[in-house]
Design a protein around this motif. Structure first.
Motif, mmCIF file in Angstrom:
data_model
loop_
_atom_site.group_PDB
_atom_site.id
_atom_site.type_symbol
_atom_site.label_atom_id
_atom_site.label_comp_id
_atom_site.label_asym_id
_atom_site.label_seq_id
_atom_site.Cartn_x
_atom_site.Cartn_y
_atom_site.Cartn_z
ATOM 1 N N GLU A 95 5.313 25.074 93.490
ATOM 2 C CA GLU A 95 6.077 25.956 94.360
ATOM 3 C C GLU A 95 7.548 25.553 94.355
ATOM 4 O O GLU A 95 7.901 24.404 94.127
ATOM 5 C CB GLU A 95 5.521 25.879 95.790
ATOM 6 C CG GLU A 95 4.095 26.374 95.926
ATOM 7 C CD GLU A 95 3.996 27.866 95.659
ATOM 8 O OE1 GLU A 95 5.032 28.556 95.813
ATOM 9 O OE2 GLU A 95 2.921 28.332 95.267
ATOM 10 N N ARG A 96 8.382 26.522 94.617
ATOM 11 C CA ARG A 96 9.816 26.263 94.683
ATOM 12 C C ARG A 96 10.147 25.495 95.949
ATOM 13 O O ARG A 96 9.535 25.677 96.998
ATOM 14 C CB ARG A 96 10.594 27.576 94.666
ATOM 15 C CG ARG A 96 10.430 28.360 93.366
ATOM 16 C CD ARG A 96 11.226 29.647 93.423
ATOM 17 N NE ARG A 96 12.638 29.359 93.652
ATOM 18 C CZ ARG A 96 13.550 30.299 93.861
ATOM 19 N NH1 ARG A 96 13.186 31.582 93.896
ATOM 20 N NH2 ARG A 96 14.807 29.965 94.057
ATOM 21 N N ASN B 26 14.965 26.215 100.694
ATOM 22 C CA ASN B 26 16.390 26.051 100.958
ATOM 23 C C ASN B 26 16.668 26.293 102.424
ATOM 24 O O ASN B 26 16.027 27.141 103.059
ATOM 25 C CB ASN B 26 17.213 27.017 100.107
ATOM 26 C CG ASN B 26 17.030 26.756 98.629
ATOM 27 O OD1 ASN B 26 16.810 25.619 98.236
ATOM 28 N ND2 ASN B 26 17.100 27.814 97.824
#
Length: 329
Positions: free
Chosen positions: A121-122, A125
Motif C-alpha cells: 500500500e502507498r 500523506n
C-alpha cells in the motif's frame, strides 16, 4: 500549502500587534477555504503570497493584504492553464494504448521484470499548515545628521587691532609697484633679446642660403665635369674599339690573302675537272644541237629502214609471182 491570513492590526502608538487567536488546525484539502466568523475569506500561500518578497527588495512595490489581483495576470494564468489542459488532452489522445480485450477476456496488470517485487500500500500523506505574520512596511529612513564635535568660543576685537589701512597698505603698494616695474623691465629685456635673436637668426639664414647656393653651384659644376669626363671616356673607348676592330680586319684580310693565294688555283682546277666551269658554246652544242641531230638521224634511218623493208617485200612478192608463172608454163 494553503493557510488563512488575517489583516494586520496596528496599535494606537504605531507598533505591530498580532491579532490571531490560537486555534486547532483542521484537516482539509489544499484548496479548501476556511470560513471565518465575519464571513471574509482570505487565501494565502507562502509560495505565492505577494507579501513575501523574493530577490532584491530595493524599489519593490508594497501591496496591502486586501489588494485585488491584476485582471490581466489572472487572464494570463487562465489562458496558460487552458493551454496546458489542451496539450495534456492531445497527448492522451495521440498516445498509443493497449487494444481492448476480446470477448470473454479481460486485461490484468502483471509484472514483466526479471525479479518480482512485492506490491504494498502507498504511504499516507499528511498536510500540515502554518500561519505567517503580516508583512510590515519598511519605515522611512531618517535624515543623517553628523554629531557635533569641538567647542564654541568667542573673542572681542576692537577697532584698529587687526589692520590699519594707511599704515599697512604702504608695503603692499611698494611690493606691487616693484613687482610691476620689475616684470615690465623683464618683458622689455625679453623683447630686446628676442629681437637680437631674430636678427641673428636672419643673418644666419642669409649666410646659410648663400652657402646652399654655393654648394648647389659647386655640385652642378662637379656634375657637369663628371658627365664630360664620362663622355670623353666613352668616346675614347669607342675609338679604341674601332681601332682594334680595324687592326683585326686588316690582319684577317692579309691572312686570307696568303691562305687563298694557293687555294684558288687548286679549287678552280678541281671545279673545272668536275665540270663546274665550261664553254658556253660547247655546252650549247652538247645540250641543244647534238640531241636534235641524233633525233633527226634516227628518224631518217628509221624511214630508210622502213623503205627498204617495203621494197624487199615488193621484190619478194614479184619474185614469187614470177616463179609461180614459170612453174605453170
Amino acid at each position: 500549502m494553503t493557510s488563512v491570513l488575517h489583516p494586520q492590526t496596528t496599535a494606537p502608538n504605531g507598533t505591530y500587534t498580532f491579532a490571531s487567536r490560537p486555534r486547532p488546525v483542521q484537516h482539509r484539502s489544499n484548496r479548501e477555504p476556511v470560513a471565518e466568523n465575519d464571513g471574509q475569506i482570505i487565501y494565502g500561500n507562502i509560495m505565492y503570497d505577494r507579501r513575501v518578497v523574493r530577490g532584491n527588495t530595493h524599489a519593490q512595490q508594497i501591496l496591502p493584504v486586501t489588494a485585488q489581483p491584476d485582471p490581466v495576470e489572472v487572464q494570463k494564468e487562465l489562458e496558460a492553464r487552458r493551454r496546458a489542459l489542451a496539450r495534456k488532452r492531445a497527448k492522451e489522445q495521440f498516445r498509443p494504448r493497449t487494444p481492448s480485450a476480446v470477448e470473454g477476456r479481460m486485461h490484468v496488470d502483471v509484472q514483466t521484470e526479471l525479479y518480482l517485487e512485492e506490491l504494498s500500500e502507498r504511504v499516507g500523506n499528511t498536510d500540515i499548515e502554518c500561519q505567517t505574520d503580516a508583512f510590515m512596511d519598511k519605515p522611512a529612513t531618517p535624515l543623517f545628521i553628523p554629531m557635533k564635535s569641538g567647542k564654541d568660543v568667542a573673542t572681542q576685537i576692537e577697532d584698529g587691532e587687526l589692520f590699519d589701512f594707511d599704515l599697512e597698505v604702504r608695503p603692499v603698494l611698494e611690493v606691487l609697484v616693484g613687482k610691476t616695474v620689475e616684470q615690465s623691465l623683464l618683458e622689455v629685456m625679453e623683447e630686446e633679446e628676442l629681437a637680437r635673436l631674430r636678427a641673428q637668426q636672419q643673418a644666419f639664414q642669409e649666410l646659410r642660403n648663400a652657402e646652399l647656393v654655393e654648394v648647389q653651384r659647386l655640385e652642378e659644376q662637379e656634375r657637369r665635369h663628371r658627365q664630360e669626363k664620362g663622355r670623353r671616356i666613352a668616346q675614347q673607348r669607342q675609338a679604341l674599339e674601332k681601332e682594334k676592330e680595324t687592326v683585326e680586319k686588316i690582319a684577317a684580310r692579309v691572312f686570307s690573302q696568303h691562305y687563298l693565294a694557293d687555294l684558288l688555283p687548286s679549287v678552280y682546277t678541281t671545279l673545272r675537272d668536275h665540270g663546274y666551269f665550261y664553254d658556253p658554246v660547247e655546252r650549247d652544242i652538247e645540250t641543244g644541237f647534238l640531241p636534235w641531230l641524233m633525233a633527226e638521224v634516227t628518224d631518217t634511218l628509221e624511214k630508210r629502214y622502213s623503205a627498204r623493208t617495203v621494197l624487199d617485200m615488193l621484190i619478194y612478192d614479184v619474185v614469187n609471182k614470177r616463179q609461180e608463172m614459170f612453174q605453170q608454163v
